[in-house]
Design a protein around this motif. Sequence first.
Motif, PDB file in Angstrom:
ATOM      1  N   PHE A  60      16.650  -0.119  32.026  1.00 49.27           N
ATOM      2  CA  PHE A  60      16.072   0.921  32.592  1.00 49.27           C
ATOM      3  C   PHE A  60      16.095   0.985  34.013  1.00 49.27           C
ATOM      4  O   PHE A  60      16.024   0.182  34.654  1.00 49.27           O
ATOM      5  CB  PHE A  60      14.427   0.918  32.370  1.00 49.27           C
ATOM      6  N   VAL A  61      16.698   2.302  34.490  1.00 49.30           N
ATOM      7  CA  VAL A  61      17.024   2.416  35.920  1.00 49.30           C
ATOM      8  C   VAL A  61      15.461   3.062  36.350  1.00 49.30           C
ATOM      9  O   VAL A  61      15.194   4.294  36.053  1.00 49.30           O
ATOM     10  CB  VAL A  61      18.111   3.130  36.189  1.00 49.30           C
ATOM     11  N   ILE A  62      14.993   2.521  37.376  1.00 47.57           N
ATOM     12  CA  ILE A  62      13.815   3.120  37.961  1.00 47.57           C
ATOM     13  C   ILE A  62      13.995   3.139  39.298  1.00 47.57           C
ATOM     14  O   ILE A  62      14.710   2.826  40.036  1.00 47.57           O
ATOM     15  CB  ILE A  62      12.290   2.230  37.620  1.00 47.57           C
ATOM     16  N   GLY A  63      13.154   4.456  39.912  1.00 53.25           N
ATOM     17  CA  GLY A  63      13.273   4.720  41.433  1.00 53.25           C
ATOM     18  C   GLY A  63      14.519   5.315  41.740  1.00 53.25           C
ATOM     19  O   GLY A  63      14.899   5.465  42.776  1.00 53.25           O
ATOM     20  N   SER A  64      15.163   6.097  40.938  1.00 52.16           N
ATOM     21  CA  SER A  64      16.461   6.883  40.983  1.00 52.16           C
ATOM     22  C   SER A  64      16.052   8.178  41.473  1.00 52.16           C
ATOM     23  O   SER A  64      14.785   8.520  41.540  1.00 52.16           O
ATOM     24  CB  SER A  64      17.400   6.843  40.061  1.00 52.16           C
ATOM     25  N   ARG A  65      17.103   8.882  41.924  1.00 51.34           N
ATOM     26  CA  ARG A  65      16.901  10.292  42.576  1.00 51.34           C
ATOM     27  C   ARG A  65      16.895  11.015  40.956  1.00 51.34           C
ATOM     28  O   ARG A  65      16.313  12.376  41.342  1.00 51.34           O
ATOM     29  CB  ARG A  65      18.267  10.765  43.190  1.00 51.34           C
ATOM     30  N   ALA A  66      17.065  10.587  39.995  1.00 45.21           N
ATOM     31  CA  ALA A  66      16.967  11.785  38.765  1.00 45.21           C
ATOM     32  C   ALA A  66      15.366  11.953  38.366  1.00 45.21           C
ATOM     33  O   ALA A  66      14.503  10.951  38.481  1.00 45.21           O
ATOM     34  CB  ALA A  66      17.743  10.684  37.493  1.00 45.21           C
ATOM     35  N   LYS A  67      15.257  13.022  38.115  1.00 40.46           N
ATOM     36  CA  LYS A  67      13.889  13.376  37.528  1.00 40.46           C
ATOM     37  C   LYS A  67      13.792  13.855  36.236  1.00 40.46           C
ATOM     38  O   LYS A  67      14.620  14.299  35.565  1.00 40.46           O
ATOM     39  CB  LYS A  67      13.270  14.653  38.338  1.00 40.46           C
ATOM     40  N   GLY A  81      18.376   3.430  42.729  1.00 35.03           N
ATOM     41  CA  GLY A  81      17.216   2.981  41.770  1.00 35.03           C
ATOM     42  C   GLY A  81      17.426   1.318  41.550  1.00 35.03           C
ATOM     43  O   GLY A  81      18.467   0.905  42.174  1.00 35.03           O
ATOM     44  N   ARG A  82      17.031   0.898  40.616  1.00 39.08           N
ATOM     45  CA  ARG A  82      16.912  -0.665  40.360  1.00 39.08           C
ATOM     46  C   ARG A  82      17.032  -0.748  38.788  1.00 39.08           C
ATOM     47  O   ARG A  82      16.258   0.179  38.178  1.00 39.08           O
ATOM     48  CB  ARG A  82      16.231  -1.419  40.998  1.00 39.08           C
TER      49      ARG A  82
END
Length: 185
Positions: A116-123, A149-150
């Motif tokens: 999972f990528v969290i904290g990205s610009r994607a909403k 993100g990470r």
Amino acid sequence: MRRFALVFAVLAPILLGGCWEKQTAELPPPSRMTAEDIGHYCGMNVLEHPGPKGHIFVASLIEPVWFSSVRDTIGFTMLPDEPKDIRAIYVSDMGKAPSWEKPGADNWVEARKALFVIGSRAKSGMGGDEAVSFADRADADKFVRENGGRIVNFGQVPRDYILASAGVEGGASADEADPRRQKSD
């Protein structure tokens, strides 16, 4: 003959119990997303929202529970009032998605095996922060290079990221999205 009957009476439940466990331990296959699938918290058709989706198979329910975002899917597993007899959790494999707007109807990965990528610009489709799911590390790495993100695995997704309130992380938590869960003052 009595000895055989006694041995059979003792061993039969053990042997049959082992078969039952093997049968129930198998994961149900993921479902294909359709226009009839309604988000558990938002009450809207999951196809109407962009971004990754999810669905959960609960042993005590006949049909899978659908979610308009991966964040809500993971939130379901964290909330104390939701069923805990979860058999399988599937999330969109965004590495195989045609686009963010059309995440695909049958490109699923079991959440406990996903990245999972969290904290990205994607909403998310509902405008909140999202946990963007991938089956392959290379796809997740590419997404991070393009969107920030990470990368974390299922067990590392922070509870406060998933259940953050509106205004804190930019999106409503599963509690706030479901009017039945709102507390009155």
